[in-house]
Design a protein around this motif. Structure first.
Motif, PDB file in Angstrom:
ATOM      1  N   PRO A   1     -37.036 108.052 -27.713  1.00  0.00           N
ATOM      2  CA  PRO A   1     -36.280 107.870 -26.632  1.00  0.00           C
ATOM      3  C   PRO A   1     -34.916 108.395 -26.922  1.00  0.00           C
ATOM      4  CG  PRO A   1     -37.117 105.908 -26.776  1.00  0.00           C
ATOM      5  CD  PRO A   1     -37.383 106.668 -28.053  1.00  0.00           C
ATOM      6  N   PRO A   2     -34.111 109.221 -25.964  1.00  0.00           N
ATOM      7  CA  PRO A   2     -32.810 109.452 -26.082  1.00  0.00           C
ATOM      8  C   PRO A   2     -31.964 108.376 -26.335  1.00  0.00           C
ATOM      9  CG  PRO A   2     -33.730 110.355 -23.971  1.00  0.00           C
ATOM     10  CD  PRO A   2     -34.775 109.705 -24.594  1.00  0.00           C
ATOM     11  N   ILE A   3     -30.856 108.468 -27.143  1.00  0.00           N
ATOM     12  CA  ILE A   3     -29.945 107.343 -27.219  1.00  0.00           C
ATOM     13  C   ILE A   3     -29.417 107.165 -26.225  1.00  0.00           C
ATOM     14  CG2 ILE A   3     -27.641 106.996 -28.265  1.00  0.00           C
ATOM     15  CD1 ILE A   3     -28.231 109.318 -30.380  1.00  0.00           C
ATOM     16  N   GLY A   4     -29.470 105.582 -26.109  1.00  0.00           N
ATOM     17  CA  GLY A   4     -28.966 104.992 -24.672  1.00  0.00           C
ATOM     18  C   GLY A   4     -30.063 104.592 -23.747  1.00  0.00           C
ATOM     19  N   ALA A   5     -31.202 105.099 -24.202  1.00  0.00           N
ATOM     20  CA  ALA A   5     -32.407 104.778 -23.354  1.00  0.00           C
ATOM     21  C   ALA A   5     -33.255 103.633 -23.688  1.00  0.00           C
ATOM     22  CB  ALA A   5     -33.482 106.003 -23.131  1.00  0.00           C
ATOM     23  N   GLU A   6     -33.550 102.647 -22.774  1.00  0.00           N
ATOM     24  CA  GLU A   6     -34.166 101.501 -23.355  1.00  0.00           C
ATOM     25  C   GLU A   6     -35.791 101.795 -23.350  1.00  0.00           C
ATOM     26  OE1 GLU A   6     -33.302  97.879 -21.657  1.00  0.00           O
ATOM     27  OE2 GLU A   6     -31.446  98.227 -21.227  1.00  0.00           O
ATOM     28  N   PRO A   7     -36.370 101.082 -24.472  1.00  0.00           N
ATOM     29  CA  PRO A   7     -37.891 101.452 -24.414  1.00  0.00           C
ATOM     30  C   PRO A   7     -38.370 100.849 -23.153  1.00  0.00           C
ATOM     31  CG  PRO A   7     -36.857  99.765 -25.835  1.00  0.00           C
ATOM     32  CD  PRO A   7     -36.064 100.491 -25.255  1.00  0.00           C
ATOM     33  N   GLU A   8     -39.748 101.200 -22.714  1.00  0.00           N
ATOM     34  CA  GLU A   8     -40.230 100.510 -21.547  1.00  0.00           C
ATOM     35  C   GLU A   8     -40.498  99.280 -22.026  1.00  0.00           C
ATOM     36  OE1 GLU A   8     -44.590 101.158 -19.225  1.00  0.00           O
ATOM     37  OE2 GLU A   8     -43.430 103.017 -19.848  1.00  0.00           O
ATOM     38  N   LYS A   9     -40.233  98.540 -20.651  1.00  0.00           N
ATOM     39  CA  LYS A   9     -40.533  96.665 -20.815  1.00  0.00           C
ATOM     40  C   LYS A   9     -41.735  96.477 -19.872  1.00  0.00           C
ATOM     41  CE  LYS A   9     -36.049  96.055 -22.541  1.00  0.00           C
ATOM     42  NZ  LYS A   9     -34.943  95.042 -22.289  1.00  0.00           N
ATOM     43  N   SER A  10     -42.445  95.272 -20.282  1.00  0.00           N
ATOM     44  CA  SER A  10     -43.359  94.945 -19.219  1.00  0.00           C
ATOM     45  C   SER A  10     -42.535  93.860 -18.372  1.00  0.00           C
ATOM     46  CB  SER A  10     -44.624  94.299 -20.185  1.00  0.00           C
ATOM     47  OG  SER A  10     -45.084  95.319 -21.021  1.00  0.00           O
ATOM     48  N   PHE A  11     -42.854  94.099 -17.241  1.00  0.00           N
ATOM     49  CA  PHE A  11     -42.072  93.314 -16.087  1.00  0.00           C
ATOM     50  C   PHE A  11     -43.293  92.530 -15.471  1.00  0.00           C
ATOM     51  CE2 PHE A  11     -38.858  96.294 -16.572  1.00  0.00           C
ATOM     52  CZ  PHE A  11     -37.539  95.719 -16.151  1.00  0.00           C
ATOM     53  N   VAL A  12     -43.293  91.073 -15.126  1.00  0.00           N
ATOM     54  CA  VAL A  12     -44.263  90.354 -14.699  1.00  0.00           C
ATOM     55  C   VAL A  12     -43.623  89.850 -13.076  1.00  0.00           C
ATOM     56  CG1 VAL A  12     -45.620  88.397 -14.786  1.00  0.00           C
ATOM     57  CG2 VAL A  12     -44.926  89.566 -16.859  1.00  0.00           C
ATOM     58  N   TYR A  13     -44.460  90.293 -12.133  1.00  0.00           N
ATOM     59  CA  TYR A  13     -44.090  89.623 -11.016  1.00  0.00           C
ATOM     60  C   TYR A  13     -45.184  88.811 -10.309  1.00  0.00           C
ATOM     61  CZ  TYR A  13     -40.599  93.639 -10.909  1.00  0.00           C
ATOM     62  OH  TYR A  13     -39.470  94.153 -11.272  1.00  0.00           O
ATOM     63  N   LYS A  14     -44.987  87.492  -9.859  1.00  0.00           N
ATOM     64  CA  LYS A  14     -45.886  86.793  -9.011  1.00  0.00           C
ATOM     65  C   LYS A  14     -45.369  86.393  -7.942  1.00  0.00           C
ATOM     66  CE  LYS A  14     -48.476  85.146 -13.267  1.00  0.00           C
ATOM     67  NZ  LYS A  14     -49.049  84.029 -13.991  1.00  0.00           N
ATOM     68  N   THR A  15     -46.096  86.613  -6.750  1.00  0.00           N
ATOM     69  CA  THR A  15     -45.584  85.973  -5.497  1.00  0.00           C
ATOM     70  C   THR A  15     -45.983  84.674  -5.490  1.00  0.00           C
ATOM     71  OG1 THR A  15     -47.764  86.350  -4.445  1.00  0.00           O
ATOM     72  CG2 THR A  15     -45.905  88.247  -4.470  1.00  0.00           C
ATOM     73  N   ALA A  16     -45.613  83.761  -4.644  1.00  0.00           N
ATOM     74  CA  ALA A  16     -45.915  82.378  -4.462  1.00  0.00           C
ATOM     75  C   ALA A  16     -47.259  82.329  -4.316  1.00  0.00           C
ATOM     76  CB  ALA A  16     -45.011  81.708  -3.378  1.00  0.00           C
ATOM     77  N   ASP A  17     -47.767  83.023  -3.392  1.00  0.00           N
ATOM     78  CA  ASP A  17     -49.229  82.888  -3.221  1.00  0.00           C
ATOM     79  C   ASP A  17     -50.089  83.262  -4.519  1.00  0.00           C
ATOM     80  OD1 ASP A  17     -48.736  82.559  -0.603  1.00  0.00           O
ATOM     81  OD2 ASP A  17     -48.864  84.598   0.061  1.00  0.00           O
ATOM     82  N   GLU A  18     -49.619  83.775  -5.484  1.00  0.00           N
ATOM     83  CA  GLU A  18     -50.355  84.367  -6.761  1.00  0.00           C
ATOM     84  C   GLU A  18     -50.513  83.266  -7.751  1.00  0.00           C
ATOM     85  OE1 GLU A  18     -50.258  89.134  -6.884  1.00  0.00           O
ATOM     86  OE2 GLU A  18     -48.346  87.927  -7.484  1.00  0.00           O
ATOM     87  N   VAL A  19     -49.568  82.150  -7.548  1.00  0.00           N
ATOM     88  CA  VAL A  19     -49.433  80.935  -8.380  1.00  0.00           C
ATOM     89  C   VAL A  19     -50.550  80.040  -8.244  1.00  0.00           C
ATOM     90  CG1 VAL A  19     -48.004  79.156  -9.226  1.00  0.00           C
ATOM     91  CG2 VAL A  19     -46.796  81.224  -8.413  1.00  0.00           C
ATOM     92  N   GLN A  20     -51.250  79.950  -9.323  1.00  0.00           N
ATOM     93  CA  GLN A  20     -52.519  79.183  -8.856  1.00  0.00           C
ATOM     94  C   GLN A  20     -52.488  77.816  -9.710  1.00  0.00           C
ATOM     95  OE1 GLN A  20     -55.342  80.088  -7.356  1.00  0.00           O
ATOM     96  NE2 GLN A  20     -54.074  81.673  -6.865  1.00  0.00           N
ATOM     97  N   PHE A  21     -52.145  76.594  -9.086  1.00  0.00           N
ATOM     98  CA  PHE A  21     -52.170  75.330  -9.701  1.00  0.00           C
ATOM     99  C   PHE A  21     -53.690  74.980 -10.086  1.00  0.00           C
ATOM    100  CE2 PHE A  21     -48.191  75.875  -7.417  1.00  0.00           C
ATOM    101  CZ  PHE A  21     -47.448  75.183  -8.404  1.00  0.00           C
ATOM    102  N   LYS A  22     -53.847  74.121 -11.174  1.00  0.00           N
ATOM    103  CA  LYS A  22     -54.823  73.706 -11.689  1.00  0.00           C
ATOM    104  C   LYS A  22     -54.732  72.063 -12.068  1.00  0.00           C
ATOM    105  CE  LYS A  22     -56.761  77.839 -13.054  1.00  0.00           C
ATOM    106  NZ  LYS A  22     -57.199  78.809 -14.391  1.00  0.00           N
TER     107      LYS A  22
END
Length: 161
Positions: free
Chosen positions: A21-42
């Protein structure tokens, strides 16, 4: 021969630089998104406090984030953890007590938005009063939970008299 080495070195450099990647560019990162409805309690027992792992694994090395939901009136018995645990109250009022003896009169109410550190080895008990409470815990794994010697009361908070 020198000219051929120079050309090969130049071609190799071009190939490598073309993939970087060009200088100053960040490598791709893995973002994680979870809505409140997706949080599964056990719940391990199917009733009472339940946990949802949001990130990592508390039983393995590394950072983890979990949420714990206590139904109204439910609490843990005295216990401690092998690692520090950082808790933020997401909703409700979380009741905390320290020591090996359950004494509900000494429980401290912790309101939504508040932070609590449970230090490694610090014996405590916690839970919900008359309303459900959700807390979010961040820690470093692996972490073990050990019950204190005193078994305490059943896992339900007594109603105020």
């Amino acid at each position: 021969m020198t000219k051929l080495r120079f050309l090969l070195a130049g071609a190799a450099a071009t190939a490598v630089l073309g993939q970087t990647p060009p200088i100053g560019a960040e490598p791709e990162k893995s973002f994680v998104y979870k809505t409140a409805d997706e949080v599964q309690f056990k719940s391990p027992l199917g009733v009472g406090p339940a946990q949802a792992v949001l990130f990592g694994d508390p039983s393995k090395p590394g950072v983890y984030v979990v949420r714990v939901r206590f139904p109204p009136g439910h609490h843990s018995n005295p216990h401690f953890h092998s690692q520090d645990r950082h808790a933020v109250v997401v909703s409700g009022t979380w009741w905390n007590g320290v020591g090996e003896q359950l004494d509900f009169k000494k429980a401290r109410p912790v309101k939504a938005g508040s932070y609590v550190l449970h230090p490694a080895g610090g014996v405590h008990w916690d839970g919900a009063g008359e309303e459900e409470v959700v807390i979010q815990i961040t820690g470093e794994g692996p972490v073990e939970t050990t019950q204190a010697e005193a078994p305490g009361a059943p896992g339900y908070w007594p109603k105020p008299k």
